[in-house]
Enzyme design. Structure first.
Site, mmCIF file in Angstrom:
data_model
loop_
_atom_site.group_PDB
_atom_site.id
_atom_site.type_symbol
_atom_site.label_atom_id
_atom_site.label_comp_id
_atom_site.label_asym_id
_atom_site.label_seq_id
_atom_site.Cartn_x
_atom_site.Cartn_y
_atom_site.Cartn_z
ATOM 1 N N ASN A 7 -30.265 37.528 27.412
ATOM 2 C CA ASN A 7 -30.427 38.226 26.129
ATOM 3 C C ASN A 7 -29.110 38.932 25.850
ATOM 4 O OD1 ASN A 7 -31.099 39.723 23.890
ATOM 5 N ND2 ASN A 7 -32.850 40.757 24.825
ATOM 6 N N ARG A 93 -32.356 34.012 24.547
ATOM 7 C CA ARG A 93 -33.098 34.632 23.445
ATOM 8 C C ARG A 93 -32.203 34.665 22.219
ATOM 9 N NH1 ARG A 93 -33.500 40.036 21.314
ATOM 10 N NH2 ARG A 93 -35.507 40.353 20.268
ATOM 11 N N HIS A 182 -40.374 39.549 17.263
ATOM 12 C CA HIS A 182 -41.161 39.705 18.501
ATOM 13 C C HIS A 182 -42.057 38.491 18.736
ATOM 14 C CE1 HIS A 182 -40.900 44.323 17.737
ATOM 15 N NE2 HIS A 182 -39.908 43.943 18.539
ATOM 16 N N ARG A 241 -37.052 53.193 12.660
ATOM 17 C CA ARG A 241 -37.205 52.406 11.431
ATOM 18 C C ARG A 241 -38.366 52.930 10.598
ATOM 19 N NH1 ARG A 241 -37.102 47.191 14.976
ATOM 20 N NH2 ARG A 241 -34.881 46.831 15.277
ATOM 21 N N GLU A 383 -41.583 38.615 27.890
ATOM 22 C CA GLU A 383 -40.805 37.708 27.056
ATOM 23 C C GLU A 383 -39.861 36.835 27.891
ATOM 24 O OE1 GLU A 383 -39.538 39.579 23.116
ATOM 25 O OE2 GLU A 383 -40.155 41.343 24.265
#
Length: 399
Positions: A7, A93, A182, A241, A383
């Site tokens: 990642n 990823r 996601h 956010r 993940e």
């Protein structure tokens, strides 16, 4: 087969090495401050079983970072493998695949071009993901590599869910639509739930709750709607956010405070959500809920808005799916905060949800009562394992 999961960020590199013969984690690590100089703290860490190593290394670019990763993975004393040939494949990823990818793919030149073409949709992440892939290919040119896209799982959404109510030409020319993120987590968790319950015909709402949060409506293993949109900014209240808001807010504040569109988007991404609504208290849920429990008005209002939005999405998705069998909590907050789950499920009895307070407090897998018409589960996401599984499947088909 050992698979290296990568990642890559703009100045960081997270990795895990997984033995897919038994899905065992062999090593995990993090490289930070790539491209930085003049710092004193350690910027490399790796854990192999009980062995931990931390280093201070100034690294010019991602290529040097990968060289360091391979060096430490193959270290005779602190590493996990004998040499680089022990790595059978690499899974990367990638944030944004746009509408080009509905599943993970073997990386070839056309895939690299598509990742580059989707940079306007993922300007912060796609360049870093691409840089990581190119650097890794330079170090390991003969090792097959797979791209696993955050957006892919959500590409089964019907157009009624992904189209926005703006001039259709912007969808045709600029690809503006709901993509969702996601996706690797949502896909992994939905498959785990189906396996646990021995059913594939489930209508489930997945609540991926962390510093970044998203929800999805999944029917028979396929996503039909999700809360994040063109970018990860839409949807739930998050650590920094804003989530959903009237788009006119941007113009209203910009005019009165002399801010540019770019400055407004930065504000909505970096200084809104928990940190904004709480008046600067914290962007961490643990601090928010602790403050709320202590009677702090900042924590109380933030927790109320956050949990209310989750309940709204659960109800909306139940309507979209014409039913509801399962609600699933996952990710950092979803897996670990019983308070968060309790607040998120307040006043949902009309949906057939009955929360078992003792099970919830104990962080059990099933936290609904035995009589609850809708099962409520806590399922850890993974993940990296999902990326490794995809990589193994694709690479195995080459042989």
């Amino acid at each position: 087969m050992n698979i290296l999961v990568i990642n890559a960020g703009s100045s960081s590199l997270k990795y895990q090495l997984i033995d897919m013969d038994n899905e065992a984690l062999l090593a995990k690590g993090l490289v930070e401050r790539i491209g930085f100089t003049g710092f004193d703290s350690d910027n490399f860490s790796q854990k192999v079983g009980d062995k931990k190593v931390s280093l201070h290394k100034e690294l010019k670019n991602h290529k040097e970072a990968f060289e360091l990763v391979i060096k430490e993975l193959t270290d005779p004393e602190m590493g996990a493998i004998k040499d680089m040939s022990s790595i059978g494949a690499v899974g990367h990823r990638v944030l944004h695949g746009g509408a080009d990818f509905t599943q993970s793919v073997l990386i070839a030149d056309d895939v690299l071009k598509a990742i580059e073409d989707n940079i306007p949709l993922g300007p912060l992440h796609n360049p870093a993901n691409l840089t990581g892939i190119l650097a890794c290919r330079e170090i390991m040119p003969d090792v097959p590599m797979v791209a696993v896209f955050d957006t892919a799982f959500h590409q089964t959404m019907p157009r009624r869910a992904y189209l926005y109510g703006i001039d259709y030409k912007y969808y045709e020319t600029l690809k503006i639509r709901r993509y969702g993120f996601h996706g690797t987590s949502h896909r992994f968790v939905s498959a785990e739930v189906a396996k646990m319950l021995g059913r594939n015909d489930l209508k489930m709402v997945i609540c991926h709750l962390g510093n970044g949060s998203s929800m999805s409506a999944v029917v028979n293993g396929k996503c039909i709607d999700t809360s994040m949109g063109l970018t990860p900014l839409e949807g739930l209240l998050m650590g920094t956010r804003s989530g959903d808001l009237d788009p006119a807010v941007i113009g209203f504040v910009a005019e009165r405070e002399g801010k540019s569109a770019s400055e407004m988007i930065t504000m909505l991404n970096k200084s809104s959500g928990f940190i904004g609504l709480s008046g600067g208290l914290s962007n961490d849920w643990r601090d928010i809920i602790a403050a709320a429990k202590a009677g702090d008005e900042r924590g109380k209002r933030t927790a109320e808005v956050w949990s209310y939005r989750i309940r709204k999405y659960i109800g909306a998705y139940a309507a979209a799916m014409n039913g509801l069998d399962v609600v699933v909590f996952t990710a950092g907050i979803g897996e670990n905060s019983s308070d968060a789950r309790r607040l998120a499920l307040e006043d949902t009895q009309w949906l057939g949800i009955e929360l078992d307070e003792k099970r919830n407090a104990a962080n059990e897998t099933v936290i609904s009562t035995d009589n609850s018409k809708v099962k409520v589960l806590v399922v850890p996401t993974n993940e990296e394992l999902a990326i490794a599984r995809d990589t193994l499947e694709i690479v195995s088909a080459l042989k």
